[in-house]
Motif scaffolding. Sequence first.
Motif, PDB file in Angstrom:
ATOM      1  N   GLY A 249      28.236  35.737  54.036  1.00  0.00           N
ATOM      2  CA  GLY A 249      27.595  34.416  54.055  1.00  0.00           C
ATOM      3  C   GLY A 249      26.710  34.181  55.263  1.00  0.00           C
TER       4      GLY A 249
ATOM      5  N   ALA B 128      28.246  25.924  44.040  1.00  0.00           N
ATOM      6  CA  ALA B 128      29.187  25.501  45.078  1.00  0.00           C
ATOM      7  C   ALA B 128      30.535  26.206  44.914  1.00  0.00           C
ATOM      8  N   GLN B 130      31.007  29.105  44.327  1.00  0.00           N
ATOM      9  CA  GLN B 130      30.939  30.429  44.950  1.00  0.00           C
ATOM     10  C   GLN B 130      30.387  30.331  46.371  1.00  0.00           C
ATOM     11  N   ASP B 131      30.519  29.155  46.964  1.00  0.00           N
ATOM     12  CA  ASP B 131      30.040  28.939  48.334  1.00  0.00           C
ATOM     13  C   ASP B 131      28.541  29.178  48.455  1.00  0.00           C
ATOM     14  N   TRP B 133      24.451  27.559  47.444  1.00  0.00           N
ATOM     15  CA  TRP B 133      23.779  26.262  47.393  1.00  0.00           C
ATOM     16  C   TRP B 133      22.375  26.432  46.843  1.00  0.00           C
ATOM     17  N   PRO B 220      23.473  30.253  51.279  1.00  0.00           N
ATOM     18  CA  PRO B 220      24.912  30.043  51.482  1.00  0.00           C
ATOM     19  C   PRO B 220      25.184  28.545  51.636  1.00  0.00           C
ATOM     20  N   SER B 221      26.389  28.123  51.273  1.00  0.00           N
ATOM     21  CA  SER B 221      26.751  26.729  51.522  1.00  0.00           C
ATOM     22  C   SER B 221      26.524  26.416  52.989  1.00  0.00           C
TER      23      SER B 221
END
Lengths: 464, 464
Positions: A249, B128, B130-131, B133, B220-221
């Motif tokens: 991430g 979201a 899957q983390d 955005w 990524p989130s």
Amino acid sequence: MHDEAPHRELIRRLHSDLPEGRVVTDPGVMAGYAHDEAEWAPYGNPAAVVRPRTAEEVQRVVRACLDHGAAVVTRGAGTGLSGGANAVDGSVVLSTEAMTAIKQIDPLERLAIVEPGVVNDDLRAACAEQDLWYPPDPASAPWSTIGGNVATNAGGLCCVKYGVTRDYVLGLQFVTGTGELVRVGRRTAKGVAGYDLTGLLVGSEGTLGVITEVTVRLRPSRAPEHTVAGFFSSVVDAGHAVAAVAAAGVVPSALELIDRYCLEAVDAWKHMGLSTEADVVLLGRTDAPGKAGEEEAETIRRCFEGAGATWAVRSTDPQEADALFEARRLAYPALERLGPVLTEDICVPKSAVPEMLGRIHAIAERHETLIANIAHAGDGNLHPLLITPPGDEPARARAQAAFHDIIAEALALGGTVTGEHGVGLLKREGLRAEVGPEVMALNHAVKDALDPRGLFNPGKVLGR
Amino acid sequence: MHDEAPHRELIRRLHSDLPEGRVVTDPGVMAGYAHDEAEWAPYGNPAAVVRPRTAEEVQRVVRACLDHGAAVVTRGAGTGLSGGANAVDGSVVLSTEAMTAIKQIDPLERLAIVEPGVVNDDLRAACAEQDLWYPPDPASAPWSTIGGNVATNAGGLCCVKYGVTRDYVLGLQFVTGTGELVRVGRRTAKGVAGYDLTGLLVGSEGTLGVITEVTVRLRPSRAPEHTVAGFFSSVVDAGHAVAAVAAAGVVPSALELIDRYCLEAVDAWKHMGLSTEADVVLLGRTDAPGKAGEEEAETIRRCFEGAGATWAVRSTDPQEADALFEARRLAYPALERLGPVLTEDICVPKSAVPEMLGRIHAIAERHETLIANIAHAGDGNLHPLLITPPGDEPARARAQAAFHDIIAEALALGGTVTGEHGVGLLKREGLRAEVGPEVMALNHAVKDALDPRGLFNPGKVLGR
């Protein structure tokens, strides 16, 4: 001896329509404008080279060429690697080198307005003085121009986090295929008035118009970067490290791969002492602010370690970190010292990086060709560098076969034949293979719509 | 009574080429597909509405229309505000509402592949999990579709930091003006193979093809946001606060303006108790991670205070912060309860926001028209909302005059006639005024190149 006779009327017109000193017909001088840095791409003899100083002068050149049926080949610094700026016989090479004004840097709107001949690093330096940042940073940034960057949609090291040139071009002024001087795009943050002609010109490699002014979006200066270096004993391990960083991430601000051949070439030239320690080096950076940056750097380091790095460390010395990135930037010129370098430029899905590196290795063995690798690994953009001994024709033929095989393997893995260098002359066949006949027809329709006379850079990209 | 007779052959063909239940000719049902949310934009009677379920079915619809000379008007959720999805007489309205598959979300490549009818919020929710955005967040996100977002290059609240829909579209599948089903773009991080046809389709408002699949880039989130609210006693003070935030080098993740009329309308509907305290509210957000976020929030707060906020505070209660943004999202439907709303959508340089707000106020007085303001203030994208009592024709005429004056003033300040809603029917004249005849000619050339039969959404954007 250059024979002006067939172009006499065109040259007379150019001399008459432009101020003193703009038109060059001396063969020795013209030779320096006849091709870019793409080894082995063919080039012809231009009728003239012109170095206009204003948009209106560019327009006069285009109109003269329209009237005389001469092609216009536009050229920035000539650092291209696909032959996109190579002269065709009887063309007028239009160099933007004299259009170097930074007309405006607006810190509130966060934009700059520049002439096309402004060198990338010069714009970046001017922005930095006002705490602003122009992100696109091709390895050629010390020499290449914004106009050339826009024409090729140049990428660079920080694309992995900040995107490519297209993401920063708000508006353009350009001379059209019918000789009009127009403005497209805007200087506002957003805008959807009509088709995205600005975006269409970006990456069109001089085939749709001559760019005379560029409005670019800027960012605020960013936090200092943290650098992580990882040494690996195989490219495949390094590829897994790249995938691990993505899966964690983290969006690094750079994630570069350099293999042993490149390290050795740089060492042989600059004596930096890099090549004894690793087969492959990964260089990761993060510019997340404050503590988040430290955490991201540590995550990257752990990803390197987990993927089998023989050594993985966060650099605490900014000078050492910069030296590592300088080595990456020097890889291409260092290899050129060894012989003609044919530069590949493919982009594959990030997950396919280890597999693609493995296939490149197999191709090198199959064609008995030395292939060094540098890569913007974080976005799957690989630059295999094919090196041949000077004057060795059989080696050259083998390298060209390897070049084509690499393109085919990139397509087989769901990739593209060019990540950032453009189609130019070298990737025309690859483009056709990638997009297929229906999409080629759409490309031709766009070309014919905007350049109905076939004036701009004929033979490049689409092949006619 | 709807007369099928003139379209009998076309309708027979559609029934014959498509599975049961795809073709609608019931006038009552068709009425719900005849126009979008743009008040006062004209619309016609379609010959049929079709609701295909696959790309191949879309292709069959387009081919039937080509053969029968019928126009294709593509429609997502119909939340557009410029009339871009309005039916023309005898057209086939192609609704993508049944194409709602999220085909893939790939966390490693950070991309998603979706059908055009997927609702924006549904994609965001799936990401979201899957983390991941998907940033573009038009106020219509709970209802509008990705296909419609792509067709209009939709913006939203987080554009000020994260850009617009175009910045997230990697590739498209679409049906061309000659009835071919093609793919453009890529699924790699970078790519420059041929012209940017993907970008050209984005924002083309259904005039260049019918999008059947979209590949979008994901992030990524992000870190939780900090919210800052500022109450001001004049729009001009609020405008200065916006400029101060930009000058401070902060890039907020949202910077929204809501004026008293909107607050009162929301209060009248939802009883949130907002309107008693301010003439104008600014809502700022930052999603910088960790301590940097706290510092940026404090910087925004100080900018609000320095510009004359009567009250400026960092919200410590996430629920309260969300309620403030919910009020902003509700402003448009709340005002619609008061009467027909004509929604403006201009974008001006950030520095011109206070001046533009002042001119809108003067226009409101001159034309005796109630004009409420919501704005993506951080990027100069203003949405003056012109409200008239239902059935009051003179008020309607005055509002339309005000609408045109606002466009003229935006152009005078270096802005654009549409920041994110698109040209559709309402901004055709504004587009011509903004770009001039030479650039209009380029737009027409592109349209003719990609839609040589004039099949797609005739009359929209370019006016023919």
